[in-house]
Motif scaffolding. Structure first.
Motif, PDB file in Angstrom:
ATOM      1  N   LYS A  88       0.736  -1.238   0.103  1.00 34.58           N
ATOM      2  CA  LYS A  88       0.141   0.030  -0.007  1.00 34.58           C
ATOM      3  C   LYS A  88       0.814   1.363  -0.005  1.00 34.58           C
ATOM      4  O   LYS A  88       0.488   2.315  -0.286  1.00 34.58           O
ATOM      5  CB  LYS A  88      -1.098   0.089   1.197  1.00 34.58           C
ATOM      6  N   THR A  89       2.184   1.246   0.352  1.00 33.02           N
ATOM      7  CA  THR A  89       2.981   2.163   0.339  1.00 33.02           C
ATOM      8  C   THR A  89       4.342   1.929  -0.487  1.00 33.02           C
ATOM      9  O   THR A  89       4.567   0.587  -0.554  1.00 33.02           O
ATOM     10  CB  THR A  89       3.414   2.756   1.677  1.00 33.02           C
ATOM     11  N   VAL A  90       5.029   2.868  -1.136  1.00 29.17           N
ATOM     12  CA  VAL A  90       6.061   2.405  -1.628  1.00 29.17           C
ATOM     13  C   VAL A  90       7.236   3.527  -0.987  1.00 29.17           C
ATOM     14  O   VAL A  90       6.911   4.716  -0.591  1.00 29.17           O
ATOM     15  CB  VAL A  90       6.014   2.750  -3.276  1.00 29.17           C
ATOM     16  N   ARG A  91       8.661   3.069  -1.064  1.00 28.90           N
ATOM     17  CA  ARG A  91       9.562   3.866  -0.652  1.00 28.90           C
ATOM     18  C   ARG A  91      10.341   4.703  -1.741  1.00 28.90           C
ATOM     19  O   ARG A  91      10.749   4.228  -2.879  1.00 28.90           O
ATOM     20  CB  ARG A  91      10.775   2.989  -0.014  1.00 28.90           C
ATOM     21  N   VAL A  92      10.080   6.167  -1.697  1.00 23.52           N
ATOM     22  CA  VAL A  92      10.315   7.051  -2.685  1.00 23.52           C
ATOM     23  C   VAL A  92      11.831   7.632  -1.902  1.00 23.52           C
ATOM     24  O   VAL A  92      11.650   8.408  -1.110  1.00 23.52           O
ATOM     25  CB  VAL A  92       9.423   7.927  -3.123  1.00 23.52           C
ATOM     26  N   THR A  93      12.667   7.721  -2.820  1.00 22.82           N
ATOM     27  CA  THR A  93      13.875   8.437  -2.670  1.00 22.82           C
ATOM     28  C   THR A  93      14.129   9.662  -3.432  1.00 22.82           C
ATOM     29  O   THR A  93      14.143   9.368  -4.717  1.00 22.82           O
ATOM     30  CB  THR A  93      15.272   7.654  -2.473  1.00 22.82           C
ATOM     31  N   LEU A  94      14.070  10.998  -2.939  1.00 19.27           N
ATOM     32  CA  LEU A  94      14.089  12.046  -3.668  1.00 19.27           C
ATOM     33  C   LEU A  94      15.701  12.523  -3.511  1.00 19.27           C
ATOM     34  O   LEU A  94      16.177  12.606  -2.488  1.00 19.27           O
ATOM     35  CB  LEU A  94      13.183  13.172  -3.213  1.00 19.27           C
ATOM     36  N   SER A  95      15.997  13.492  -4.735  1.00 19.99           N
ATOM     37  CA  SER A  95      17.158  14.252  -4.714  1.00 19.99           C
ATOM     38  C   SER A  95      16.836  15.761  -4.435  1.00 19.99           C
ATOM     39  O   SER A  95      16.124  16.114  -5.653  1.00 19.99           O
ATOM     40  CB  SER A  95      18.079  13.741  -5.642  1.00 19.99           C
ATOM     41  N   GLY A  96      17.460  16.481  -3.646  1.00 11.66           N
ATOM     42  CA  GLY A  96      17.447  18.175  -3.843  1.00 11.66           C
ATOM     43  C   GLY A  96      18.244  18.481  -2.904  1.00 11.66           C
ATOM     44  O   GLY A  96      19.159  18.040  -1.863  1.00 11.66           O
ATOM     45  N   ARG A  97      18.314  20.034  -2.676  1.00  6.24           N
ATOM     46  CA  ARG A  97      18.595  20.689  -1.694  1.00  6.24           C
ATOM     47  C   ARG A  97      18.086  20.354  -0.171  1.00  6.24           C
ATOM     48  O   ARG A  97      17.076  19.899  -0.074  1.00  6.24           O
ATOM     49  CB  ARG A  97      18.420  22.151  -1.915  1.00  6.24           C
TER      50      ARG A  97
END
Length: 339
Positions: A88-97
């Motif tokens: 029901k959930t996914v692990r999202v890795t974001l890149s940014g400041r």
């Protein structure tokens, strides 16, 4: 005939040999050394400025809830439903400041699985992540989710009252509004819903309270994946307060002289009696009559109460009764013979 390329080839070979001499290499290296160092400094500065944002970026992971999109047949969302979504959930890795990532919450990230055009039944579809402004998606785990597409149905069920246990000296009366509600969701999930009950609530006399609805299956377990409409109901207590109630022990009447009780169990052994306060103050026990007979059996108890009093619970008794041996009959006196 002479080779026209001979002199050029020899010149190239001679130049290559000179680069093998250390003195020549040193002379070329220090030639215009200032300009060379300046050019290196400018190039380094430009590279540093161009890659500053990239070098300052960091990564951060978020657990994002998966949203299902379905516009099959152009009918829009709501005509079909998805159940058993895994995960029901996914692990999202974001890149940014860093400052940008610190202000983000999982709710601001959208992870969508589109089942448009999927036939009813099981499916496995990719997850599409829409990152917020100023961030990019580095990775998502897992990249695909599974589920089950089903027709959405709606059922209407009566609302079952569930309240906290009242005190023994009260006889509360309640009213639920509305008296029925609908439950909507995937067909095979809604089919498992057997009851709609109110959340247990303690309502003071003469007041009302808003309480949520819970969908339960046949075993009394909450059913996930359904929506109740309305989501809550109004629970209103109609009585004005405490009633004159008294708990009294139950005392059975004696059996006939020809019977004897071997075992007895009264359920319940006490009853709540409603009556006027002055009458209750005089009562110490409640008598009960039973139809006695030989054997082991369960029988109802008829309570004997004075006029104006009423018991709130029925009473039964489990008995083992045996017959007593009859006493011997004395022989008649013999009359003397007549002369």
């Amino acid at each position: 005939m002479s080779d026209p390329q001979g002199p050029a080839w020899k010149a190239t070979l001679e130049a290559g040999r000179r680069w093998l001499e250390p003195r020549y290499i040193w002379a070329r290296g220090v030639h215009n050394l200032g300009l060379k160092l300046l050019a290196l400094l400018v190039a380094t500065t430009l590279w540093f400025l161009a890659t500053q944002d990239r070098r300052a970026n960091v990564e951060q992971g978020f657990d994002v809830e998966v949203t299902v999109r379905d516009t099959t047949g152009g009918r829009g969302e709501g005509t079909r439903a998805v159940s058993d979504l895994n995960p029901k959930t996914v692990r999202v890795t974001l890149s940014g400041r860093p400052e940008r990532l610190r202000e983000l919450r999982p709710e601001s990230i959208e992870a969508v699985v589109d089942v448009t055009g999927e036939p009813e039944g099981s499916f496995t579809r990719p997850v599409t992540v829409s990152p917020p402004n100023g961030t990019t998606v580095s990775r998502r785990t897992p990249e695909r989710v599974q589920g089950f597409v089903d027709t959405q149905i709606v059922r209407t069920l009566p609302v079952t009252l569930s309240v906290s246990t009242p005190s023994e000296s009260s006889l509360p009366r309640y009213e639920v509004s509305p008296a029925s509600a609908s439950v909507a969701g995937p067909g095979r999930v809604v089919a498992t819903v057997q009851r709609l009950v109110t959340s247990p609530a303690l309502v003071p006399a003469g007041s009302e309270r808003e309480t949520t609805l819970i969908a339960l299956d046949a075993e009394g377990r909450p059913v996930d994946g359904v929506v109740t409409r309305p989501a809550s109901v109004t629970l209103r207590r109609l009585d004005t307060g405490e009633l004159p109630v008294k708990t009294l022990p139950v005392v059975l009447s004696d059996p006939p002289a020809t019977l004897r009780i071997r075992a007895v169990s009264v359920q319940p052994s006490t009853v709540r009696v409603v009556a006027a306060p002055e009458l209750l103050s005089r009562l110490r026990e409640v008598g009960g009559r039973v139809a006695y007979r030989v054997g082991t059996y369960t029988a109802p108890v008829t309570l004997t109460l004075p006029a104006g009093a009423q018991a709130l619970e029925p009473v039964s008794v489990r008995l083992t009764v045996e017959a007593l041996a009859a006493p011997p009959t004395p022989a008649p006196l013999r009359q003397p013979d007549s002369p």
